[in-house]
Design a protein around this motif. Structure first.
Motif, short mmCIF file in Angstrom:
data_model
loop_
_atom_site.label_atom_id
_atom_site.label_comp_id
_atom_site.label_asym_id
_atom_site.label_seq_id
_atom_site.Cartn_x
_atom_site.Cartn_y
_atom_site.Cartn_z
N THR A 522 -1.98 44.43 4.33
CA THR A 522 -1.83 43.62 5.07
C THR A 522 -3.94 42.74 5.97
OG1 THR A 522 -1.12 44.21 6.91
CG2 THR A 522 -2.53 45.63 6.40
N PHE A 523 -3.45 41.52 6.30
CA PHE A 523 -4.64 41.09 5.82
C PHE A 523 -5.05 40.95 7.66
CE2 PHE A 523 -2.71 37.15 4.49
CZ PHE A 523 -3.90 37.35 2.90
N ILE A 524 -6.96 41.80 7.29
CA ILE A 524 -7.13 42.58 8.72
C ILE A 524 -8.50 41.75 8.80
CG2 ILE A 524 -7.01 45.21 7.92
CD1 ILE A 524 -6.68 43.63 11.57
N ASP A 525 -9.09 41.30 9.87
CA ASP A 525 -10.88 41.67 10.07
C ASP A 525 -11.89 43.18 10.17
OD1 ASP A 525 -12.96 40.38 9.76
OD2 ASP A 525 -12.53 39.29 11.56
N ILE A 526 -11.71 43.57 8.99
CA ILE A 526 -11.95 44.65 9.54
C ILE A 526 -13.69 44.61 9.80
CG2 ILE A 526 -13.23 47.41 7.86
CD1 ILE A 526 -10.22 47.28 8.54
N ASN A 527 -14.34 43.86 9.45
CA ASN A 527 -15.38 43.91 9.66
C ASN A 527 -16.38 42.54 10.72
OD1 ASN A 527 -15.42 41.29 7.75
ND2 ASN A 527 -16.90 41.94 6.75
N SER A 528 -15.16 42.40 11.70
CA SER A 528 -15.54 41.52 12.60
C SER A 528 -15.89 39.93 12.29
CB SER A 528 -15.66 41.78 13.89
OG SER A 528 -14.82 42.78 14.30
N ASP A 529 -15.99 39.88 10.76
CA ASP A 529 -16.68 38.62 10.76
C ASP A 529 -16.32 37.52 10.03
OD1 ASP A 529 -15.18 38.59 8.72
OD2 ASP A 529 -16.44 39.33 7.10
N GLY A 530 -14.94 37.49 10.97
CA GLY A 530 -13.95 35.80 11.63
C GLY A 530 -13.48 35.86 10.00
N LEU A 531 -13.28 36.78 8.71
CA LEU A 531 -12.47 35.90 7.57
C LEU A 531 -11.34 38.03 7.62
CD1 LEU A 531 -14.90 35.16 4.86
CD2 LEU A 531 -14.09 34.11 6.07
N ALA A 532 -10.76 37.09 7.30
CA ALA A 532 -8.97 38.19 6.84
C ALA A 532 -9.61 39.15 5.93
CB ALA A 532 -7.57 37.62 6.56
N ASP A 533 -10.00 40.26 6.29
CA ASP A 533 -9.94 40.73 4.66
C ASP A 533 -8.61 41.66 4.22
OD1 ASP A 533 -12.56 41.20 4.84
OD2 ASP A 533 -11.93 42.73 6.53
N ILE A 534 -8.37 42.69 3.08
CA ILE A 534 -6.45 42.95 2.92
C ILE A 534 -7.15 44.45 2.37
CG2 ILE A 534 -5.92 43.04 1.08
CD1 ILE A 534 -6.46 40.29 0.36
N VAL A 535 -6.40 45.04 3.44
CA VAL A 535 -5.85 47.05 2.66
C VAL A 535 -4.71 47.01 2.83
CG1 VAL A 535 -5.21 49.13 3.65
CG2 VAL A 535 -7.37 47.67 5.09
N CYS A 536 -4.32 47.95 1.69
CA CYS A 536 -3.00 47.52 0.83
C CYS A 536 -2.96 48.94 0.35
CB CYS A 536 -3.42 46.68 -0.57
SG CYS A 536 -1.77 46.71 -1.34
N GLY A 537 -1.69 49.55 0.56
CA GLY A 537 -1.00 50.87 0.10
C GLY A 537 -0.51 51.13 -1.38
N ASN A 538 -0.18 51.74 -1.73
CA ASN A 538 0.32 51.57 -2.89
C ASN A 538 1.41 52.66 -3.13
OD1 ASN A 538 -0.89 53.52 -3.50
ND2 ASN A 538 -2.80 52.78 -4.21
N LYS A 539 1.52 53.09 -4.50
CA LYS A 539 2.42 54.11 -4.65
C LYS A 539 2.80 55.76 -4.65
CE LYS A 539 5.62 55.50 -8.87
NZ LYS A 539 6.10 55.20 -9.68
N VAL A 540 0.68 55.51 -4.64
CA VAL A 540 0.28 56.68 -4.65
C VAL A 540 0.28 57.18 -3.58
CG1 VAL A 540 -0.67 57.27 -6.98
CG2 VAL A 540 -2.02 56.32 -4.82
N GLY A 541 0.65 56.60 -2.47
CA GLY A 541 -0.09 57.03 -1.07
C GLY A 541 -1.24 56.35 -0.31
N LYS A 542 -2.15 55.96 -0.81
CA LYS A 542 -3.32 55.73 -0.56
C LYS A 542 -3.69 54.63 -0.03
CE LYS A 542 -6.08 59.77 -2.78
NZ LYS A 542 -6.74 60.16 -4.17
N LEU A 543 -4.76 54.65 0.46
CA LEU A 543 -4.66 52.85 0.61
C LEU A 543 -6.20 51.98 0.48
CD1 LEU A 543 -4.21 53.39 4.86
CD2 LEU A 543 -3.00 52.61 3.11
N SER A 544 -6.20 51.37 0.05
CA SER A 544 -7.23 50.22 -1.06
C SER A 544 -7.88 49.48 -0.31
CB SER A 544 -6.45 49.55 -2.61
OG SER A 544 -6.83 50.60 -3.12
N LEU A 545 -9.27 48.97 0.29
CA LEU A 545 -9.63 48.24 1.12
C LEU A 545 -10.20 46.24 -0.01
CD1 LEU A 545 -10.82 47.40 3.97
CD2 LEU A 545 -13.02 47.94 4.09
#
Length: 757
Positions: A522-545
């Motif tokens: 999912t796209f989300i601007d985590i650090n509010s710099d105007g650029l879309a970052d990615i937070v990604c779920g997966n099979k093991v149940g965790k999130l990657s940034l």
């Protein structure tokens, strides 16, 4: 003092204390939701009946009059997620069924199997379901409202030899529960748990007690019909009660002849249904089997008790035979309440990757002469949003106007099935994206199917596609990123006209490193710099940034952490995987929030979103805990009707979407009584010494009393329906009595009481 003045003063005190109690004792949830079943969804310009049921995969049915109108309604049980789905029968304008989820709360938890039969003859259908070791029965004790209680503990037992032991039914067997000897009580036919033979367990309630109120079973036949099913296939051997690998070997146990079990003998699972196929007034058997798509009809040349299978029809019915992935089960259901039963066929396979997904509920009508005609392959499914196996909804704006559209992707639709060299069935699926355009208004949304294969995803042969959208190159068009089951991320640039539905370029694969399988970006601007970052779920149940360190015209993503927020949604009591699906949204105070879907079905809520990649995020557990919409859930949030409350769509593994309209938040620590529930009776009220409390059900209850300052002044537990509380030491005032039911319906009921001195 004048009595009327005293009453008025007392009422004023009650009102003041009531509002004090609500302000002090009841903190509100962050959000409130109701099912939103009537939001319109159109396919090919036609409004469908029940769009937001949540899909159907592997279905079993029960008949019960839910609304006391004299017509039998339907409960659909989906084995993929153990979901119970109530449908109300409607006579006009045409006979059909209306989804009504408000009845779900009255039913106990069900797993694997679901049948409804009136075993005690009180005209109230009871529930038969699986429990470890055999069959659990819930007795229908309804009066004004639906109520069930356990009728056996811990399962049905049967006299086998000279001892009563569990009537074994495995979780891969679907037994026939029917009054086979026509004496007024329900008997059970089921496959022997370790072998190839059908057992008859006769209910001896009528013979013993002259009524059907008991579940008293004796095993009277270990080889009903004198046939055997192959231990490694669905081959039927006639006129035998000996395993094919041990034809001459018997052993005698407790004077009951049973087949000897040799190494390698196994029973892989079967479904049984009884139907008089040839109209000779003798019940024949219909069998489904693990790994097979067909139904076999076994003709009974004997009678109902002394059965003798004399012929096998390998494909049933003869016209339009069942060919359904996988492991079909059959039920007779009077769909139209006309006294003529119909035949419903649906997969029974417990596996999550061996189901048709769509077109998986077949309906056959049966004429008075026994002719069976297939009416549809998608009974009830044709009236709902159902995209196959698995559904991932996403609210986003992609069609150029200001309205929020709906994208639904899936694990996949069945594209092929085949048998390997060991005779095991394999099903192959292909994923796609469906676009439902919002064709309503800003305050009255509605959705219409616009494209069933957005971006041509199905031609790519991918599995478990999950989408997210953002403008990555600064052209004011939403670009598409998808994650897949194989752990790939593909970027599609939007090259179409913003006023039309999007048109996408050929995919570009991103290579962020190994961040797992079944990726859900999912796209989300985590650090509010105007650029879309990615937070990604997966099979093991965790999130990657993955942080975007590129430019507004050229994105570039770097993996920062594979354990963002230290979130892990895996429920270790159920599995070793979590299938996390993140969804960000901004509330009315412009505060960023995070929801994470999971394999267990829970929607986890994180109110504080981490901007530091090493920051730990903590779940708030008392907000979304009531949502149980199946397994492998995913959520998306948007204010569809612009009323200030966020609305939510939840996808699940059954391939559909449930829709929830945002409402005023309710209390987080005390849940008010719901419509249709019986209240508890508290008397005398007001009182100065004792409170007699009568509960609406015989169960285990926890009673809590809260004073006007929000303090708990009493807490106790009891089992039964009545309790007396000593309130002599409590001060005068208004109190809230909260009763929490523990087992059957798990209700929370509240009543206000006044203590006077």
């Amino acid at each position: 003092m004048n009595r009327s003045i005293l009453i008025k003063r007392l009422l004023i005190v009650m009102i003041v204390l009531y509002f004090s109690l609500n302000a002090a004792a009841q903190t509100l949830n962050d959000y409130g939701f109701d099912y939103w079943n009537n939001l319109s969804l159109k396919i090919n310009g036609v409004k469908i009946q029940n769009p937001w049921v949540g899909g159907l995969n592997n279905i079993q049915f029960g008949e019960i009059d839910l609304n006391n109108d004299g017509q039998m309604d339907l409960i659909a049980f989906d084995r993929h997620g153990n979901r119970l789905l109530p449908f109300i029968f409607q006579l006009s304008p045409l006979p059909w069924y209306e989804y009504e989820p408000s009845y779900q709360k009255f039913f106990p938890s069900i797993s694997h199997t679901f049948q409804m039969h009136d075993y005690n003859g009180d005209q109230k259908p009871d529930i038969f379901t699986y429990t470890p070791g055999g069959i659990m029965v819930y007795k229908n004790i309804s009066q004004q409202e639906l109520r069930f209680e356990k009728a056996v503990n811990p399962y049905i037992k049967s006299l086998q030899g000279n001892i009563f032991t569990n009537l074994l039914v495995t979780n891969v067997d679907y037994p026939a529960i029917v009054d086979i000897d026509d004496d007024g009580d329900m008997d059970i036919l089921t496959f022997w748990g370790l072998g190839s033979f059908v057992e008859l367990h006769k209910n001896m309630s009528i013979e013993t007690y002259e009524n059907a109120d008991s579940l008293l079973f004796h095993k009277v036949d270990f080889c009903y019909g004198r046939f055997a099913e192959g231990s490694e296939s669905n081959v039927i051997y006639l006129d035998t009660c000996v395993l094919t690998s041990q034809r001459s070997s018997y052993s005698v146990v407790n004077a009951d002849i049973v087949p000897a079990v040799t190494k390698g003998d196994r029973h892989t699972g079967s479904t049984i249904s009884l139907l008089d196929i040839n109209y000779d007034c003798v019940l024949d058997l219909l069998l489904g089997d693990v790994d097979y798509l067909n139904v076999k009809a076994l003709i009974n040349g004997g009678d109902n008790i002394n059965a003798l299978i004399t012929d096998v029809i390998d494909s049933f019915p003869s016209t339009h035979p069942v060919l359904l992935a996988s492991f079909p089960s059959m039920q007779q259901i009077d769909i139209y309440n006309d006294g003529i039963p119909d035949l419903i066929v649906s997969p029974f396979d417990p596996g999550l990757t061996r189901s048709a997904g769509t077109n998986s509920v077949w309906h056959y009508s049966i004429s008075e002469t026994g002719v069976m005609t297939k009416q549809t392959e998608s009974f009830l499914q044709e009236g709902m949003l159902d995209v196959g196996i698995g559904a991932y909804p996403l609210f986003t704006k992609v069609t150029g106007d200001t309205l929020t559209d709906l994208i639904v992707s899936n694990y996949g639709k069945l594209s092929n099935s085949y048998y390997d060299g060991n005779g095991q069935l394999h099903c192959e699926y292909t994923s796609s994206l469906c676009l439902y355009k919002n064709t309503g208004t800003a305050v009255n949304p509605e959705f219409s199917l616009l494209n069933e294969n957005l971006a041509g995803i199905s031609e790519l042969g991918l599995l478990s596609v999950y989408p997210t959208f953002a403008d990555l190159n600064g052209d004011q068009h939403s670009d598409l990123l998808i994650g897949t089951a194989s752990g790939q991320l593909f970027l599609f640039y939007n090259i179409g006209n913003a006023e039309d539905q999007p048109v996408f370029s050929n995919p570009i694969e991103l290579n962020p490193g190994n961040i797992g399988e079944y990726l859900t970006p999912t796209f989300i601007d985590i650090n509010s710099d105007g650029l879309a970052d990615i937070v990604c779920g997966n099979k093991v149940g965790k999130l990657s940034l993955l942080m975007n360190d590129g430019t507004p015209q050229t994105p570039h993503f770097n993996l920062i952490t594979s354990n963002y927020g230290r979130i892990n949604v895996t429920d270790s009591t159920q599995s070793y995987t979590g299938y996390s699906v993140p969804a960000f949204f901004t509330d009315k105070h412009n505060k960023l929030r995070l929801l994470v879907g999971s394999e267990s079905g829970r929607i986890l809520y994180y109110p504080e979103v981490a901007t530091d990649p090493q920051q730990v995020m903590f779940e708030k557990t008392d907000v979304f805990h009531d949502f149980r919409d199946g397994i492998r859930t995913s959520a998306s949030v948007a204010d569809l009707n612009h009323d200030g409350f966020p609305d939510m769509a939840i996808g699940n593994y059954a391939g559909g979407v449930t829709l929830h309209r945002g409402t005023l938040p309710g209390p987080s620590d005390i849940v008010e009584n719901k419509a249709g529930w019986q209240a508890m009776d508290i008397h005398p009220n007001p009182s100065g010494s004792i409170l007699n409390i009568n509960m609406p059900a015989d169960d285990h209850w926890e009673i809590t009393m809260v004073n006007f300052a929000g303090q708990i002044v009493l807490k106790t537990q009891f089992t039964g329906r009545q309790i007396q509380l000593d309130i002599n030491k409590m001060r005068s005032g208004l109190y809230l009595v909260v009763a929490s039911q523990k087992f059957i319906n798990k209700r929370i009921i509240t009543e206000k009481v006044i203590i006077t001195r």
